[in-house]
Motif scaffolding. Structure first.
Motif, PDB file in Angstrom:
ATOM      1  N   THR A  93      -2.979  -4.550  -3.308  1.00 35.70           N
ATOM      2  CA  THR A  93      -3.008  -5.701  -2.422  1.00 35.70           C
ATOM      3  C   THR A  93      -3.035  -6.965  -3.255  1.00 35.70           C
ATOM      4  OG1 THR A  93      -4.325  -4.410  -0.848  1.00 35.70           O
ATOM      5  CG2 THR A  93      -4.181  -6.771  -0.457  1.00 35.70           C
ATOM      6  N   GLN A  94      -2.215  -7.938  -2.884  1.00 36.89           N
ATOM      7  CA  GLN A  94      -2.214  -9.212  -3.574  1.00 36.89           C
ATOM      8  C   GLN A  94      -3.302 -10.101  -2.989  1.00 36.89           C
ATOM      9  OE1 GLN A  94      -0.118  -9.394  -6.120  1.00 36.89           O
ATOM     10  NE2 GLN A  94      -0.918 -11.378  -6.817  1.00 36.89           N
ATOM     11  N   ALA A 144      -7.365  -5.806   1.721  1.00 39.24           N
ATOM     12  CA  ALA A 144      -6.323  -5.832   2.741  1.00 39.24           C
ATOM     13  C   ALA A 144      -6.742  -6.589   3.996  1.00 39.24           C
ATOM     14  CB  ALA A 144      -5.921  -4.403   3.106  1.00 39.24           C
ATOM     15  N   HIS A 150      -3.365   2.126  -3.754  1.00 41.36           N
ATOM     16  CA  HIS A 150      -3.375   1.001  -2.826  1.00 41.36           C
ATOM     17  C   HIS A 150      -3.332  -0.273  -3.662  1.00 41.36           C
ATOM     18  CE1 HIS A 150      -4.424   3.407   0.747  1.00 41.36           C
ATOM     19  NE2 HIS A 150      -5.168   4.109  -0.086  1.00 41.36           N
ATOM     20  N   SER A 193      -3.728  -9.215  -8.406  1.00 40.83           N
ATOM     21  CA  SER A 193      -3.327  -7.979  -7.748  1.00 40.83           C
ATOM     22  C   SER A 193      -4.470  -6.977  -7.853  1.00 40.83           C
ATOM     23  CB  SER A 193      -2.070  -7.408  -8.408  1.00 40.83           C
ATOM     24  OG  SER A 193      -1.640  -6.234  -7.750  1.00 40.83           O
ATOM     25  N   GLN A 228       0.854  -1.169   0.000  1.00 41.01           N
ATOM     26  CA  GLN A 228       0.000   0.000   0.000  1.00 41.01           C
ATOM     27  C   GLN A 228       0.894   1.223   0.000  1.00 41.01           C
ATOM     28  OE1 GLN A 228      -2.967   0.120   2.994  1.00 41.01           O
ATOM     29  NE2 GLN A 228      -3.917  -1.775   2.357  1.00 41.01           N
TER      30      GLN A 228
END
Length: 336
Positions: A41-42, A174, A39, A47, A2
């Protein structure tokens, strides 16, 4: 990952961050006053990105493609602002609410510009999206190619479901546990595949498991939108989706690890009632009206089911919710 950037040097910081996801030339007319947030996030193999920026131009050339061996699809839902995307033909205009897809092996030139806010806020482009390996999609790349760079509708059919899913996934990414992330990564691929196949009018080319997964996503979305109907039964749901009741029961129970369709409907109704009874905006509604709004018109049936599920009566839950002081409120600050 992030990251957020602000200030007069923020464009260089933001550009460096974006290079991890976009091997492209990034420029901006607002580089000196750039204020942006990204932002990332995986989520399993996918992704997930949320971005906000004033204006940019993204240019990906054949030279950049030759230097990069990772083949990705970049799917974006534009939530504010506008854009133009060129992939070799005439530039395609994009407006807020459009979905668009580009692929890393193809050159493209995309320009995005923000729209001023209603209250005088600075103009920003906002969007949510996902990056995923092209090999994850069951559709051949040659079949998808005609859709690349185009403005694709998110206001009908599977597009609505995909846009809603992307927005929720970006908001919660997240917070997901590893098991949840893996399942939602698969769900993302299934929904994207079904949407693309629908746009190509080739849903029959999708694997059976993908078609089944998308059907179940549609079923759950339909249920959540129609909880207020007391006659929302498994038979009604099956008819609305043009499948047999026995087939829907079998696939739903298998997908939900044993929970039946009727149990899912009942659980969602009671969960909605739980939220609505705690909502200050609905405190003037009698409990039986809240129950009816959730599709349970019999007050006694609702009270018994609510108590069995939540361990208290609906009235007790409402009273308890009224005594809880929200964080950040004046009462909470006074108590500190």
């Amino acid at each position: 990952m992030q990251a957020g950037t602000t200030g007069s040097e923020s464009f260089e910081q933001w550009r460096e961050t974006m290079r991890h996801t976009r091997a492209a030339e990034l420029t901006s007319d607002h580089a000196d006053t750039f204020t942006a947030v990204v932002h990332q996030t995986q989520v399993g193999s996918v992704s997930v990105l949320r971005t906000s920026f004033p204006s940019i131009q993204v240019r990906r050339t054949q030279r950049m493609i030759r230097r990069c061996d990772q083949e990705l699809y970049h799917l974006t839902l534009l939530t504010s602002g506008s854009g133009l995307v060129e992939t070799g033909g005439a530039p395609q205009p994009l407006t807020a609410g459009d979905l668009h897809l580009v692929a890393s092996p193809q050159p493209y030139d995309a320009r995005f510009r923000g729209e001023p806010g209603a209250s005088g806020e600075r103009a920003h482009v906002d969007g949510v999206g996902v990056d995923l390996p092209m090999s994850m999609l069951p559709l051949p790349a040659r079949r998808v190619r005609p859709l690349l760079g185009r403005a694709l509708p998110a206001d009908r059919g599977a597009g609505v479901l995909l846009a809603t899913f992307l927005t929720g996934l970006a908001a919660q990414a997240a917070l997901l546990r590893p098991g949840e992330a893996a399942r939602l990564s698969t769900a993302t691929v299934d929904l994207l595949s079904a949407w693309l196949a629908g746009e190509l009018d080739s849903e029959g080319s999708l694997p059976p498991q993908t078609r089944q997964a998308v059907m179940l996503h549609r079923v759950k979305s339909f249920i959540l939108q129609n909880l207020h109907h007391p006659d929302l039964t498994p038979s009604v749901v099956a008819a609305a989706h043009h499948v047999s009741l026995s087939y829907l029961h079998r696939e739903f129970t298998r997908d939900s690890q044993g929970e039946t369709l009727a149990a899912f409907i009942r659980r969602q109704r009671l969960a909605k009632a739980y939220r609505d009874l705690a909502d200050p905006a609905l405190h003037d509604l009698p409990v039986h009206v809240v129950a009816a709004r959730c599709g349970i018109p019999q007050a006694s049936v609702f009270t018994r089911a609510f108590k069995a599920t939540h361990g208290m009566t609906p009235s007790d839950h409402r009273r308890r919710a009224r005594t809880v002081v929200p964080p950040g409120s004046e009462q909470a600050q006074a108590a500190e």
